[in-house]
Scaffold this motif. Structure first.
Motif, short mmCIF file in Angstrom:
data_model
loop_
_atom_site.label_atom_id
_atom_site.label_comp_id
_atom_site.label_asym_id
_atom_site.label_seq_id
_atom_site.Cartn_x
_atom_site.Cartn_y
_atom_site.Cartn_z
N THR A 192 0.82 -1.21 0.00
CA THR A 192 0.00 0.00 0.00
C THR A 192 0.85 1.26 0.00
N THR A 227 -2.82 7.98 -3.58
CA THR A 227 -3.83 8.48 -2.66
C THR A 227 -5.06 8.85 -3.47
N GLU A 228 -6.17 9.13 -2.81
CA GLU A 228 -7.40 9.53 -3.51
C GLU A 228 -7.16 10.80 -4.33
N TRP A 229 -6.45 11.76 -3.76
CA TRP A 229 -6.15 13.01 -4.46
C TRP A 229 -5.31 12.75 -5.71
N GLU A 230 -4.32 11.86 -5.59
CA GLU A 230 -3.47 11.55 -6.75
C GLU A 230 -4.28 10.87 -7.85
#
Length: 60
Positions: free
Chosen positions: A36, A41-44
């Protein structure tokens, strides 16, 4: 690894047989744990998706 590759190729009907079907893997780990630390990340993911959408729109 080659066993699985040729199994998949056989399922896709790209090869007629699996030359590695009778072999077994020794000393190897069959499934690698998911790292992981190397995941986006969600933003990426949002940034990648936004860029891909813009590129797709510029192609016509």
């Amino acid at each position: 690894m080659l066993i699985a590759l040729f199994r998949w190729l056989g399922e896709q009907r790209d090869v007629l047989g699996n030359p590695f079907a009778g072999m077994t893997e020794r000393g190897g780990q069959h499934t690698a744990p998911f790292d992981t630390a190397r995941a986006f990340t969600e933003w990426e993911w949002q940034a990648v998706r936004s860029l891909a959408d813009r590129l797709e729109g510029s192609l016509g």
